[in-house]
Design a protein around this motif. Structure first.
Motif, PDB file in Angstrom:
ATOM      1  N   GLY A 200       0.749  -1.087   0.312  1.00 32.50           N
ATOM      2  CA  GLY A 200       0.108  -0.061   0.295  1.00 32.50           C
ATOM      3  C   GLY A 200       0.674   1.622   0.330  1.00 32.50           C
ATOM      4  O   GLY A 200      -0.135   2.259  -0.430  1.00 32.50           O
ATOM      5  N   ALA A 203       1.465   2.666  -3.134  1.00 32.25           N
ATOM      6  CA  ALA A 203      -0.432   3.292  -3.731  1.00 32.25           C
ATOM      7  C   ALA A 203      -0.539   4.411  -4.834  1.00 32.25           C
ATOM      8  O   ALA A 203      -0.839   4.663  -5.706  1.00 32.25           O
ATOM      9  N   HIS A 207      -0.557   4.973  -8.423  1.00 26.28           N
ATOM     10  CA  HIS A 207      -1.476   5.716  -9.314  1.00 26.28           C
ATOM     11  C   HIS A 207      -1.172   7.115 -10.268  1.00 26.28           C
ATOM     12  O   HIS A 207      -1.466   7.122 -11.824  1.00 26.28           O
ATOM     13  N   ASP A 235      -2.826  -6.579  -5.225  1.00 27.38           N
ATOM     14  CA  ASP A 235      -3.789  -5.450  -4.406  1.00 27.38           C
ATOM     15  C   ASP A 235      -3.809  -3.766  -3.974  1.00 27.38           C
ATOM     16  O   ASP A 235      -4.444  -3.329  -4.443  1.00 27.38           O
ATOM     17  N   ALA A 236      -2.752  -3.911  -3.290  1.00 28.83           N
ATOM     18  CA  ALA A 236      -2.539  -2.707  -1.963  1.00 28.83           C
ATOM     19  C   ALA A 236      -1.621  -1.488  -2.754  1.00 28.83           C
ATOM     20  O   ALA A 236      -2.460  -0.579  -2.590  1.00 28.83           O
ATOM     21  N   SER A 239      -4.884  -0.203  -5.189  1.00 26.92           N
ATOM     22  CA  SER A 239      -5.800   0.695  -4.243  1.00 26.92           C
ATOM     23  C   SER A 239      -6.561   2.118  -4.892  1.00 26.92           C
ATOM     24  O   SER A 239      -7.319   2.228  -4.355  1.00 26.92           O
ATOM     25  N   ARG A 240      -4.957   3.093  -5.530  1.00 25.50           N
ATOM     26  CA  ARG A 240      -5.337   4.157  -5.791  1.00 25.50           C
ATOM     27  C   ARG A 240      -5.438   4.288  -7.413  1.00 25.50           C
ATOM     28  O   ARG A 240      -6.386   5.146  -7.348  1.00 25.50           O
ATOM     29  N   GLY A 244      -8.866   0.555 -11.822  1.00 28.50           N
ATOM     30  CA  GLY A 244      -8.398  -0.691 -11.211  1.00 28.50           C
ATOM     31  C   GLY A 244      -9.479  -2.203 -12.064  1.00 28.50           C
ATOM     32  O   GLY A 244      -9.112  -3.369 -12.502  1.00 28.50           O
TER      33      GLY A 244
END
Length: 260
Positions: A200, A203, A207, A235-236, A239-240, A244
């Motif tokens: 994360g 992220a 992004h 996935d982490a 996440s932004r 996705g």
């Protein structure tokens, strides 16, 4: 740019598959090798294939992304030693087949130009492995780097030194302040770029790289201009991403899942 969202094991398998295909396809393949935590699972998977299936790196050339300036060759965090421990010594690269920038050179400008020449004389990099920093840097191209830059000396940002302090007994004062790094222009000449990001904390950088405007403030955004860039995230790290779900749908419906 192709974005693939999967777990760490699948990401490592996909990168290793691409490298194995390259090794079988090309008579003298050239790999771009990255240090850091992102590619470790890839190196483990390639080592497993070498030990279990006989995947050979004989005849393969390798070029590193960067090297600290002024760090003696005997230092365990010298990137030549790091990449040797993480990957090169575990498979069958020939002696001298993997090289990096010379951070101990008396003339760092000349050493930088010489390194770019060496890559060109090897025929260019076929597949470059990349990671990304929390501030969007790739290699050691910090925010503000020219998108056309070549291999050169860079001053490391404080955040980068803080991030790397864990390799220097958590003492940021021991982390060198300068490095030799492939420039963004140099990296963009590789025929296939494969960037791996997990967690994360990556992220926002992911992004910006994938969906933000191209800007030197987020150096990795230059990958949007590459004709064959693959971004592989868990996935982490995803996440932004605003798109996705679309990236997942696109990958799930690929006509050829083995072709990245």
């Amino acid at each position: 740019m192709e974005v693939i969202i999967a777990d760490d094991h699948e990401l490592a398998t996909l990168v290793a598959d691409a490298i194995e295909r390259l090794l079988h396809r090309e008579s003298a393949p050239v790999l771009g090798l990255a240090t850091g935590s992102s590619p470790l699972s890839v190196y483990d998977e390639l080592t497993r294939r070498h030990e279990d299936n006989g995947l050979s790196f004989a005849g393969v050339r390798g070029f590193m992304l960067d090297e600290y300036v002024g760090l003696p060759a005997s230092h365990p965090q010298c990137y030549r030693n790091v990449i040797d421990a993480e990957f090169v010594s575990r498979v069958d690269f020939e002696d001298g087949a993997v090289q990096g920038p010379n951070g101990m050179a008396g003339d760092l400008t000349a050493a930088s130009a010489e390194y770019d020449r060496a890559i060109a004389e090897a025929g260019g990099i076929d597949l470059q492995i990349l990671g990304i920093g929390t501030d969007g840097h790739i290699a050691f191209n910090e925010p503000g780097s020219s998108l056309a830059s070549r291999t050169r000396v860079k001053t490391l940002a404080h955040q980068t030194r803080m991030d790397n302090a864990r390799f220097f007994d958590d003492n940021v004062d021991q982390v060198p302040q300068h490095c030799l790094t492939q420039g963004l222009g140099t990296i963009m000449e590789a025929r296939h770029l494969m960037l791996i990001a997990t967690g994360g904390h990556k992220a926002e950088a992911v992004h910006q790289m994938v969906e933000g405007p191209i800007s030197s403030m987020w150096p990795a955004t230059v990958l949007q201009m590459h004709p064959h860039a693959t971004v592989l995230v868990d996935d982490a790290a995803a996440s932004r991403l605003q798109l996705g779900d679309y990236y997942r749908q696109t990958y799930a419906s690929k006509l050829d899942r083995n072709r990245l």
